[in-house]
Scaffold this motif. Structure first.
Motif, PDB file in Angstrom:
ATOM      1  N   ALA A   1     -11.722 -20.489  24.638  1.00 46.75           N
ATOM      2  CA  ALA A   1     -11.462 -21.451  25.710  1.00 46.75           C
ATOM      3  C   ALA A   1     -12.101 -21.003  27.020  1.00 46.75           C
ATOM      4  N   LEU A   2     -12.005 -19.717  27.333  1.00 45.39           N
ATOM      5  CA  LEU A   2     -12.601 -19.219  28.575  1.00 45.39           C
ATOM      6  C   LEU A   2     -14.119 -19.202  28.499  1.00 45.39           C
ATOM      7  N   THR A   3     -14.649 -18.861  27.339  1.00 43.71           N
ATOM      8  CA  THR A   3     -16.102 -18.798  27.182  1.00 43.71           C
ATOM      9  C   THR A   3     -16.742 -20.177  27.309  1.00 43.71           C
ATOM     10  N   LEU A   4     -16.082 -21.188  26.784  1.00 42.54           N
ATOM     11  CA  LEU A   4     -16.654 -22.534  26.790  1.00 42.54           C
ATOM     12  C   LEU A   4     -16.365 -23.318  28.062  1.00 42.54           C
ATOM     13  N   LEU A   5     -15.537 -22.788  28.940  1.00 41.37           N
ATOM     14  CA  LEU A   5     -15.277 -23.455  30.212  1.00 41.37           C
ATOM     15  C   LEU A   5     -16.496 -23.263  31.111  1.00 41.37           C
ATOM     16  N   GLY A   6     -17.045 -24.352  31.633  1.00 41.32           N
ATOM     17  CA  GLY A   6     -18.263 -24.250  32.423  1.00 41.32           C
ATOM     18  C   GLY A   6     -18.139 -24.696  33.861  1.00 41.32           C
ATOM     19  N   PHE A   7     -17.017 -25.337  34.218  1.00 40.14           N
ATOM     20  CA  PHE A   7     -16.883 -25.866  35.575  1.00 40.14           C
ATOM     21  C   PHE A   7     -15.493 -25.603  36.131  1.00 40.14           C
ATOM     22  N   TYR A   8     -15.435 -25.345  37.432  1.00 40.19           N
ATOM     23  CA  TYR A   8     -14.185 -25.235  38.170  1.00 40.19           C
ATOM     24  C   TYR A   8     -14.373 -26.001  39.471  1.00 40.19           C
ATOM     25  N   GLN A   9     -13.561 -27.013  39.699  1.00 40.29           N
ATOM     26  CA  GLN A   9     -13.648 -27.886  40.869  1.00 40.29           C
ATOM     27  C   GLN A   9     -15.063 -28.435  41.031  1.00 40.29           C
ATOM     28  N   ASN A  10     -15.600 -28.952  39.943  1.00 41.31           N
ATOM     29  CA  ASN A  10     -16.931 -29.568  39.894  1.00 41.31           C
ATOM     30  C   ASN A  10     -18.065 -28.607  40.275  1.00 41.31           C
ATOM     31  N   ARG A  11     -17.837 -27.316  40.122  1.00 40.02           N
ATOM     32  CA  ARG A  11     -18.878 -26.314  40.347  1.00 40.02           C
ATOM     33  C   ARG A  11     -18.996 -25.458  39.099  1.00 40.02           C
ATOM     34  N   ARG A  12     -20.203 -25.029  38.825  1.00 35.70           N
ATOM     35  CA  ARG A  12     -20.426 -24.197  37.648  1.00 35.70           C
ATOM     36  C   ARG A  12     -19.691 -22.870  37.774  1.00 35.70           C
ATOM     37  N   CYS A  13     -19.164 -22.405  36.672  1.00 27.58           N
ATOM     38  CA  CYS A  13     -18.536 -21.089  36.635  1.00 27.58           C
ATOM     39  C   CYS A  13     -18.633 -20.553  35.214  1.00 27.58           C
ATOM     40  N   ALA A  14     -18.400 -19.276  35.067  1.00 22.90           N
ATOM     41  CA  ALA A  14     -18.427 -18.649  33.746  1.00 22.90           C
ATOM     42  C   ALA A  14     -17.431 -17.501  33.730  1.00 22.90           C
ATOM     43  N   PHE A  15     -16.871 -17.250  32.570  1.00 19.84           N
ATOM     44  CA  PHE A  15     -15.989 -16.103  32.375  1.00 19.84           C
ATOM     45  C   PHE A  15     -16.734 -15.058  31.578  1.00 19.84           C
ATOM     46  N   ARG A  16     -16.547 -13.828  31.925  1.00 21.96           N
ATOM     47  CA  ARG A  16     -17.132 -12.718  31.182  1.00 21.96           C
ATOM     48  C   ARG A  16     -15.998 -11.779  30.785  1.00 21.96           C
ATOM     49  N   VAL A  17     -15.854 -11.554  29.488  1.00 16.00           N
ATOM     50  CA  VAL A  17     -14.840 -10.625  28.986  1.00 16.00           C
ATOM     51  C   VAL A  17     -15.439  -9.227  29.081  1.00 16.00           C
ATOM     52  N   LEU A  18     -14.807  -8.383  29.871  1.00 17.77           N
ATOM     53  CA  LEU A  18     -15.319  -7.035  30.083  1.00 17.77           C
ATOM     54  C   LEU A  18     -14.787  -6.044  29.069  1.00 17.77           C
ATOM     55  N   GLN A  19     -13.543  -6.266  28.625  1.00 21.79           N
ATOM     56  CA  GLN A  19     -12.924  -5.303  27.732  1.00 21.79           C
ATOM     57  C   GLN A  19     -11.708  -5.942  27.070  1.00 21.79           C
ATOM     58  N   THR A  20     -11.464  -5.578  25.830  1.00 23.77           N
ATOM     59  CA  THR A  20     -10.235  -5.979  25.151  1.00 23.77           C
ATOM     60  C   THR A  20      -9.600  -4.743  24.534  1.00 23.77           C
ATOM     61  N   SER A  21      -8.287  -4.777  24.402  1.00 27.35           N
ATOM     62  CA  SER A  21      -7.597  -3.654  23.805  1.00 27.35           C
ATOM     63  C   SER A  21      -6.203  -4.084  23.376  1.00 27.35           C
ATOM     64  N   PRO A  22      -5.718  -3.539  22.266  1.00 25.77           N
ATOM     65  CA  PRO A  22      -4.334  -3.818  21.895  1.00 25.77           C
ATOM     66  C   PRO A  22      -3.339  -2.996  22.710  1.00 25.77           C
ATOM     67  N   PHE A  23      -3.844  -2.064  23.534  1.00 29.26           N
ATOM     68  CA  PHE A  23      -2.985  -1.188  24.329  1.00 29.26           C
ATOM     69  C   PHE A  23      -3.325  -1.344  25.810  1.00 29.26           C
ATOM     70  N   LEU A  24      -2.319  -1.623  26.640  1.00 27.65           N
ATOM     71  CA  LEU A  24      -2.565  -1.811  28.068  1.00 27.65           C
ATOM     72  C   LEU A  24      -3.081  -0.543  28.729  1.00 27.65           C
ATOM     73  N   LEU A  25      -2.628   0.608  28.280  1.00 26.41           N
ATOM     74  CA  LEU A  25      -3.067   1.862  28.872  1.00 26.41           C
ATOM     75  C   LEU A  25      -4.572   2.057  28.733  1.00 26.41           C
ATOM     76  N   ALA A  26      -5.151   1.561  27.667  1.00 27.66           N
ATOM     77  CA  ALA A  26      -6.588   1.704  27.453  1.00 27.66           C
ATOM     78  C   ALA A  26      -7.395   0.916  28.477  1.00 27.66           C
ATOM     79  N   LEU A  27      -6.802  -0.090  29.095  1.00 31.56           N
ATOM     80  CA  LEU A  27      -7.512  -0.891  30.095  1.00 31.56           C
ATOM     81  C   LEU A  27      -7.509  -0.254  31.474  1.00 31.56           C
ATOM     82  N   SER A  28      -6.758   0.830  31.644  1.00 25.21           N
ATOM     83  CA  SER A  28      -6.637   1.442  32.963  1.00 25.21           C
ATOM     84  C   SER A  28      -7.884   2.206  33.367  1.00 25.21           C
ATOM     85  N   GLY A  29      -8.727   2.559  32.432  1.00 25.81           N
ATOM     86  CA  GLY A  29      -9.935   3.286  32.769  1.00 25.81           C
ATOM     87  C   GLY A  29     -10.952   3.183  31.650  1.00 25.81           C
ATOM     88  N   ASN A  30     -12.158   3.595  31.950  1.00 29.30           N
ATOM     89  CA  ASN A  30     -13.249   3.546  30.980  1.00 29.30           C
ATOM     90  C   ASN A  30     -13.472   4.964  30.470  1.00 29.30           C
TER      91      ASN A  30
END
Length: 99
Positions: free
Chosen positions: A64-93
């Motif tokens: 749904a986020l990837t296919l969304l192309g507009f916000y308030q009639n302006r182009r936009c895009a979502f980029r997924v930077l990271q996914t994880s089943p553990f919240l702690l893993a998102l705290s740092g790289n």
């Protein structure tokens, strides 16, 4: 992370949550809009957020986020930077960890 290539209004946290729900509704209907998604953190300055969703809903949210192309009639895009089943893993790289 959300990107606005031509500038435009930056949504606050409540508007961002509504944007996520409307993206789910647009692609997956009312069943998608009922998917429990939590915005854990949102930085308006960088348009970066950490979202929490059950693992069975990840594909619906991501599509749904990837296919969304507009916000308030302006182009936009979502980029997924990271996914994880553990919240702690998102705290740092781990690739940037200095020992």
């Amino acid at each position: 992370r959300r990107e606005l290539p031509d500038g435009g209004a930056r949504p606050n946290a409540a508007q961002f949550k509504q944007l996520v729900v409307s993206a789910l509704r647009e692609l997956h209907g009312e069943v998608g809009a009922a998917l429990p998604v939590d915005v854990l953190t949102y930085e308006e300055k960088t348009l970066t957020a950490i979202l929490r969703v059950i693992s069975s809903g990840l594909v619906k949210l991501w599509s749904a986020l990837t296919l969304l192309g507009f916000y308030q009639n302006r182009r936009c895009a979502f980029r997924v930077l990271q996914t994880s089943p553990f919240l702690l893993a998102l705290s740092g790289n781990s690739r940037e960890l200095v020992l």
